[in-house]
Enzyme design. Structure first.
Site, PDB file in Angstrom:
ATOM      1  N   GLY A  43       0.837  -1.202   0.000  1.00 52.81           N
ATOM      2  CA  GLY A  43       0.000   0.000   0.000  1.00 52.81           C
ATOM      3  C   GLY A  43       0.867   1.245   0.000  1.00 52.81           C
ATOM      4  N   SER A  44       0.402   2.259   0.706  1.00 48.50           N
ATOM      5  CA  SER A  44       1.031   3.587   0.620  1.00 48.50           C
ATOM      6  C   SER A  44       2.442   3.633   1.172  1.00 48.50           C
ATOM      7  CB  SER A  44       0.169   4.612   1.364  1.00 48.50           C
ATOM      8  OG  SER A  44      -1.133   4.593   0.829  1.00 48.50           O
ATOM      9  N   VAL A  45       2.874   2.591   1.885  1.00 44.84           N
ATOM     10  CA  VAL A  45       4.268   2.567   2.338  1.00 44.84           C
ATOM     11  C   VAL A  45       5.187   2.738   1.139  1.00 44.84           C
ATOM     12  CG1 VAL A  45       6.051   1.066   3.313  1.00 44.84           C
ATOM     13  CG2 VAL A  45       3.806   1.192   4.392  1.00 44.84           C
TER      14      VAL A  45
END
Lengths: 500, 484
Positions: free
Chosen positions: A222-224
């Site tokens: 995801g946004s990591v």
């Protein structure tokens, strides 16, 4: 009648010749295989003649040790901390191959290593059976136990996940938790049938308790992944104040990108720093597409994606827990051209992007360590049976994905995430914390995975700890908030504050 | 060779070899003690001396009743028998130490029991030598022996499994603590019957034939007994669930037939029938199971004993075979030394798997020596068959010697994974009374025939062995047709 009698004699001679040839095959050619076959109990009896070395956490906390028995096998392997350290230690079964650190450091633990030659030489004269050497892990028991407790007692009732903490300056693993875990003690049972039964039960468990999710399992980050895209931007003529095109919706090649909530970056532009702080999806998708597929893939590779032969053990023998390769996927159409829809989604850590929690911790550690990525390791020291040191880990740089100015920019951006953005739960008093949350969609209809990667700097700006927490299928929204909370507590424990 | 040499009885050579064999047994015992107790106790030589006295007794009987007997047979068998007793005692010692019990006495446990069985066997052998002064006398009782042989062979098949079954094979008669394997004795009776039958029928079997595909096939009605025995051996295979015994009986019959008729077509027919039968049994085992299932399982284990699936199966797994192979492999070339290995890890190491247990401790070189001694016994038996002057004696000695060799091959082939494993005893080595007695009777027969073979046909020999009685005719010999 004499001719057939003579021929019968030849037949017997041939039959006996076959037996003799077969005996040569067994006792000469295959002898070494048979002698060392794990099913050969003679090997075990000899192996259990002397105590196997112990495995300890930093500070001498015993994690794997022996008790004496009355049986034919003189020592029983015991794991006093049960589930907490099992993914790291593995276990040593009586009639099979060991796994985990028990396997990687088997030479030292069993006493067979060349490094313990002096011990074996003195055994020859004294007639004693000196035990094997001991292993001291880099694990900080306080951080490990806080991580285990917080993971298993998480506020959302998540049952699967992993947490890793490493020292950014050295690469030493401070904590490594995989949930659910297992009790290794029944697997070391001298009653091999009971041990096998225990193993079969764990093997049949659909939650895969023996899978070390921290290193052996990859999930969409995801946004990591936006940290990687940010680094790519900073290296390609962007700075933290560059204005990116944002908005509530972005359509690209058939993919529709929305923000997680309507109030995130509805305006037409947003700065790079602010985009990371609020985790603005539309800005990062456009940024990724603008940078291009090759830049995104190459940058990820520079940070450790696609690396297939990383192991975490000691820094000398190249043996340890093997780490699954994190992947970006091909981001290509069938004819090999850039699939822009996939690129837009991949820039958010979705689509085919997969990452191990260890890789997440290494990303945070690299930022905290000013761009230098240290090789992660678990074995701090090897000691001989008299506890004289025979090896101490000498930290090694694995790669340098970014220069220090890019690292400083990323630090500023990630600290902003924790101070005023999506990662507020990770704040720790007295330490400077930076990080990035991730909420990863996976199977349609399933709850998303919650991620948090982050690091903590002390008052002098020196890195203390870098952590990645991953929780699978978190119910109840804001999946990453709980991961951020746990990560903060782990870093606090690693910094020597708090804990039980 | 001078005529004088032929008259030599070589009894002193036998005595010397016997003494040497007993020295080896004593050395084996001493090494066991050194490894098990870390010291050689002062009375280590007693077991070797006890068993030596028994063999000395038989030697004296041979000296008077069969003075021209082959001098190598008795010491060779005595060495194997002695090593067997010493190895069984070694297992008893290890078990006592493991259980914190006192060291068993010389007459206790398996080793002591084997010593007692040896005494009984040697008495039987001596009685046979004393009563049977001419092997041709047996031919009088050939049909009786044939019947007895078949009955002995079939008894376990018809008895309920609770009395006859051990580890899946129905080969025993178990009454209380005593268990007998009647098949071991059936061997002797059947050889005698076959020999007699074939001596009478050999002309018609070898001459009357059709030629087909370049092979001489006998007439259908002459094939009767072969087909009968083939069916019997398949029945044994099916009902007693033992391939080894079936192979033994059938091999015994085919070889005596071949020797009697001198026609290799019998060998070809026999082999085709046997392997055809085995293959059909295998297919039936995989298709319908039932009585064939045991055989099918064993074949599967033989094909891949080390696969984890075969190794850990609920029933009929390859655990024993694998542990035996691991033991042999651990022994390697030189072995761990008597008393220094862990033969106790192998299931049934006292009986079926004694060779694997011994192999761990004496290594490839020791086992090779043991094989050579077995080979020596078999070839000496065949040599007696070659040299003896009557057809009946040739067939009996040849058949017995070949059977002994075949039995050694079947069990050792099974243990080493060369052929599917069967539950045969290793002659003279395995613990067990019936096997030991039957095989010592077999040796007594070979001694008797070799005595006849080497006895010079002149007056000096008569002076040595006393006045010659009227020649015994082969019973019913008038029907024997002399081949030109």
């Amino acid at each position: 009648m004499n001719a057939p009698l003579r021929r019968s004699g030849v037949v017997i001679l041939v039959l006996f010749g076959l037996i003799f040839a077969n005996l040569n095959w067994i006792q000469a050619y295959k002898a070494d295989d048979y002698r060392t076959d794990p099913r050969n109990q003679r090997v075990q009896v000899a192996e259990y003649e002397r105590p196997r070395g112990s495995i300890e956490a930093a500070g001498g906390v015993a994690l794997a040790q022996n008790t004496e028995t009355e049986g034919e096998l003189k020592y029983q392997r015991v794991y006093p901390k049960k589930e907490i350290y099992a993914p790291i230690l593995g276990y040593k079964p009586v009639d099979g191959a060991a796994v985990g650190i028990e396997a990687a450091e088997n030479d030292i633990l069993s006493g067979a290593s060349d490094k313990l030659f002096a011990d074996r030489l003195s055994d020859m004269f004294t007639g004693d059976s000196t035990g094997g050497g001991n292993i001291v892990l880099s694990i900080n028991p306080r951080a490990q136990e806080v991580a285990w407790k917080q993971m298993t007692d998480n506020e959302r009732g998540v049952t699967k996940g992993a947490a890793v903490a490493i020292d950014p300056a050295t690469g030493a693993v401070q904590a490594m938790v995989s949930m659910p875990s297992y009790n290794p003690n029944p697997l070391a049972n001298h009653d091999t049938a009971a041990a096998r039964q225990a193993y079969d039960k764990l093997e049949a468990d659909k939650d895969q308790p023996m899978l070390n999710r921290a290193v052996a399992n990859t999930l969409p980050p995801g946004s990591v992944f936006k940290v990687i895209v940010s680094a790519a931007a900073l290296e390609h003529n962007y700075n933290i104040g560059s204005e990116l095109q944002a908005g509530s919706v972005y359509q690209e090649g058939g993919a529709t990108i929305r923000n997680s909530e309507d109030e995130v970056c509805p305006g037409s532009t947003i700065t790079l720093k602010k985009a990371l702080t609020t985790s603005c999806n539309t800005a990062y998708s456009r940024l990724g597409v603008k940078l291009g597929r090759d830049v995104v893939i190459d940058t990820a590779k520079k940070w450790g994606f696609e690396n297939e032969d990383l192991v975490v053990g000691d820094l000398e023998s190249k043996k340890g827990l093997s780490v699954a390769a994190s992947r970006t996927g091909a981001i290509a159409n069938e004819d090999g051209s850039v699939d822009k829809a996939a690129l837009a989604q991949s820039s958010l850590g979705q689509r085919d992007v997969r990452m191990t929690p260890l890789q997440g911790a290494m990303i945070a550690a690299t930022v905290a360590n000013n761009g230098s990525q240290m090789q992660p390791y678990l074995v701090q020291q090897q000691l001989d049976s008299d506890r004289r040191t025979i090896y101490t880990a000498k930290p090694k740089e694995l790669r340098e994905p970014i220069d220090s100015s890019v690292a400083k920019d990323l630090q500023e951006m990630m600290q902003s995430v924790v101070e005023e953005g999506t990662g507020k739960n990770a704040r720790i008093s007295g330490l400077t914390v930076g990080g990035k949350t991730g909420t990863a969609q996976n199977v349609a209809g399933a709850d998303p995975h919650g991620w948090f990667v982050g690091y903590a700097l002390d008052e002098d700006g020196k890195p203390v700890s870098a952590v990645c927490v991953m929780l699978e299928n978190v119910p109840g929204g804001h999946a990453s908030a709980e991961a951020a909370r746990i990560a903060g507590l782990i870093m606090k424990a690693a910094a020597g504050q708090g804990g039980n | 060779m001078s005529r004088i040499r032929q008259w030599k009885t070589r009894r002193n050579a036998e005595l010397g070899l016997l003494a040497f064999a007993m020295l080896l047994v004593a050395a084996f015992g001493a090494t066991v003690e050194a490894n098990q107790f870390d010291e050689i106790r002062p009375n280590f030589w007693v077991p070797a001396a006890l068993i030596g006295i028994l063999f000395l007794g038989l030697h004296v009987v041979v000296r008077f009743t069969a003075p021209f007997a082959d001098p190598v047979l008795l010491p060779a068998v005595a060495l194997i028998n002695g090593i067997g007793v010493a190895f069984l005692r070694r297992l008893d010692i290890a078990r006592a130490i493991a259980n914190d019990e006192p060291v068993p006495g010389f007459f206790a446990e398996t080793g002591g029991r084997q010593l007692a069985w040896t005494l009984l066997s040697l008495i039987l052998a001596a009685v046979l030598l004393l009563l049977l002064r001419d092997h041709k006398v047996i031919s009088r009782y050939a049909y009786t022996l044939g019947l007895v042989g078949i009955v002995l062979m079939m008894i376990p098949a018809v008895l309920p499994g609770s009395i006859s079954e051990v580890n899946g094979a129905k080969l025993w008669i178990r009454l209380g603590s005593v268990s007998i394997q009647p098949g071991e004795f059936a061997k002797l009776a059947l050889v005698s019957f076959f020999a007699y039958y074939l001596v009478r029928k050999r002309e018609v079997l070898s001459l009357a034939s059709h030629r087909f595909l370049g092979i001489d096939f006998p007439r259908g009605r002459d094939l009767g007994p072969v087909i009968t025995v083939w069916l019997f051996s398949l029945l044994v295979l099916v009902f007693e669930k033992d391939l080894g015994t079936a192979l033994l009986y059938f091999g015994l019959f085919v070889v005596t037939l071949y020797v009697a008729t001198e026609r290799s077509s019998w060998l070809i027919i026999g082999l085709v029938l046997f392997f055809g039968g085995v293959y059909v049994a295998y297919l039936l085992g995989s298709a319908i199971g039932g009585p064939f299932a045991n055989f099918y399982d064993r074949a599967e284990l033989w094909l891949d004993p080390f696969s984890q699936e075969n190794y850990t199966r609920e029933s009929g797994n390859s655990y024993q075979l694998v542990q035996g192979l691991l033991g042999l492999g651990t022994g390697g070339l030189f072995g761990t030394g008597p008393g220094a290995g862990s033969p106790g890890k192998v299931p049934e190491v006292r009986t079926d798997f004694i060779f694997a247990g011994l192999g761990e401790e004496i290594g490839l070189f020791g086992l090779a020596a043991l094989l050579v001694i077995y080979l020596l016994i078999v070839e000496r038996g065949l040599h007696a068959a070659l040299a003896v002057r009557d057809s009946f004696g040739k067939l009996v000695a040849g058949g017995l010697a070949f059977t002994l060799g075949l039995q050694v091959f079947v069990i050792l082939g099974g243990i080493t994974g060369l052929i599917p494993l069967t539950g045969q005893t290793t002659p003279f080595l395995s613990a067990g009374g019936s096997s030991l007695m039957a095989n010592w009777l077999l040796i007594a027969m070979l001694l008797r025939i070799s005595d006849a073979a080497r006895r010079p046909a002149n007056s000096i020999a008569e002076r040595i062995s006393g006045p010659k009685k009227a020649p015994t005719q082969l019973h019913g010999a008038m029907t024997e047709v002399i081949k030109p």
